[in-house]
Write a protein that holds these residues in place. Sequence first.
Motif, PDB file in Angstrom:
ATOM      1  N   ALA A  35       0.835  -1.208   0.000  1.00  0.00           N
ATOM      2  CA  ALA A  35       0.000   0.000   0.000  1.00  0.00           C
ATOM      3  C   ALA A  35       0.871   1.260   0.000  1.00  0.00           C
ATOM      4  N   MET A  36       1.955   1.236   0.769  1.00  0.00           N
ATOM      5  CA  MET A  36       2.867   2.381   0.792  1.00  0.00           C
ATOM      6  C   MET A  36       3.575   2.553  -0.549  1.00  0.00           C
ATOM      7  N   ALA A  37       3.994   1.446  -1.168  1.00  0.00           N
ATOM      8  CA  ALA A  37       4.639   1.502  -2.487  1.00  0.00           C
ATOM      9  C   ALA A  37       3.663   2.056  -3.528  1.00  0.00           C
ATOM     10  N   GLU A  38       2.396   1.681  -3.427  1.00  0.00           N
ATOM     11  CA  GLU A  38       1.366   2.179  -4.345  1.00  0.00           C
ATOM     12  C   GLU A  38       1.223   3.697  -4.206  1.00  0.00           C
ATOM     13  N   ILE A  39       1.246   4.197  -2.967  1.00  0.00           N
ATOM     14  CA  ILE A  39       1.154   5.641  -2.735  1.00  0.00           C
ATOM     15  C   ILE A  39       2.385   6.346  -3.294  1.00  0.00           C
ATOM     16  N   LEU A  40       3.581   5.793  -3.060  1.00  0.00           N
ATOM     17  CA  LEU A  40       4.811   6.400  -3.579  1.00  0.00           C
ATOM     18  C   LEU A  40       4.803   6.440  -5.109  1.00  0.00           C
ATOM     19  N   LEU A  41       4.261   5.408  -5.740  1.00  0.00           N
ATOM     20  CA  LEU A  41       4.151   5.375  -7.205  1.00  0.00           C
ATOM     21  C   LEU A  41       3.156   6.429  -7.682  1.00  0.00           C
ATOM     22  N   ARG A  42       1.996   6.474  -7.053  1.00  0.00           N
ATOM     23  CA  ARG A  42       0.938   7.418  -7.441  1.00  0.00           C
ATOM     24  C   ARG A  42       1.391   8.871  -7.266  1.00  0.00           C
ATOM     25  N   GLU A  43       2.185   9.142  -6.225  1.00  0.00           N
ATOM     26  CA  GLU A  43       2.659  10.501  -5.961  1.00  0.00           C
ATOM     27  C   GLU A  43       3.917  10.860  -6.756  1.00  0.00           C
ATOM     28  N   GLY A  44       4.485   9.897  -7.502  1.00  0.00           N
ATOM     29  CA  GLY A  44       5.622  10.177  -8.376  1.00  0.00           C
ATOM     30  C   GLY A  44       6.988  10.080  -7.716  1.00  0.00           C
ATOM     31  N   GLY A 110     -10.097   3.952   6.646  1.00  0.00           N
ATOM     32  CA  GLY A 110     -10.380   3.759   5.227  1.00  0.00           C
ATOM     33  C   GLY A 110      -9.201   3.195   4.455  1.00  0.00           C
ATOM     34  N   GLY A 111      -8.136   2.812   5.161  1.00  0.00           N
ATOM     35  CA  GLY A 111      -6.946   2.253   4.513  1.00  0.00           C
ATOM     36  C   GLY A 111      -5.765   3.199   4.613  1.00  0.00           C
ATOM     37  N   ILE A 112      -4.663   2.817   3.964  1.00  0.00           N
ATOM     38  CA  ILE A 112      -3.442   3.628   3.959  1.00  0.00           C
ATOM     39  C   ILE A 112      -3.603   4.693   2.881  1.00  0.00           C
ATOM     40  N   MET A 113      -3.367   5.963   3.243  1.00  0.00           N
ATOM     41  CA  MET A 113      -3.516   7.053   2.277  1.00  0.00           C
ATOM     42  C   MET A 113      -2.602   8.215   2.649  1.00  0.00           C
ATOM     43  N   THR A 114      -2.525   9.190   1.755  1.00  0.00           N
ATOM     44  CA  THR A 114      -1.721  10.384   2.035  1.00  0.00           C
ATOM     45  C   THR A 114      -2.509  11.300   2.956  1.00  0.00           C
ATOM     46  N   ASP A 115      -1.809  12.283   3.519  1.00  0.00           N
ATOM     47  CA  ASP A 115      -2.467  13.254   4.390  1.00  0.00           C
ATOM     48  C   ASP A 115      -3.526  14.048   3.629  1.00  0.00           C
TER      49      ASP A 115
END
Length: 132
Positions: A35-44, A110-115
Amino acid sequence: MAITDPIADMLTRMRNALTIRQETVMIPVSNIKVAMAEILLREGYIKSYKIVKEGKFDSIKVVLKYTAEKKSVISGLKRISKPGLRVYAGKDELPKVLDGLGIAIVSTSGGIMTDKEARKAGLGGEVLCFVW
């Protein structure tokens, strides 16, 4: 040997790989790390990631991102909530990293997400780490 803080282990592996300008880094897999890797990918912050079979265990192969001048896109990674001292923030107290230039990764109901996503959804939770 068991790792007591798998999130800190992931951040340390990435920090070490960025220091020596490595293209990829292998991290033992878990749902929270994916989930953290997905956020890092989505945020560039990273180019890509994929789950690969490595011996008996699965790993996440993270492809790190660099600029044209071979400078890392990620300037810093910092673990905030630790096993010995958990850090929670309500929806109104979510931290802004470098006035919005970085992200805080938050574990919410609601899961792992950005601030930013947590603020938009009106959720608070455990502040896992800062990335800038």
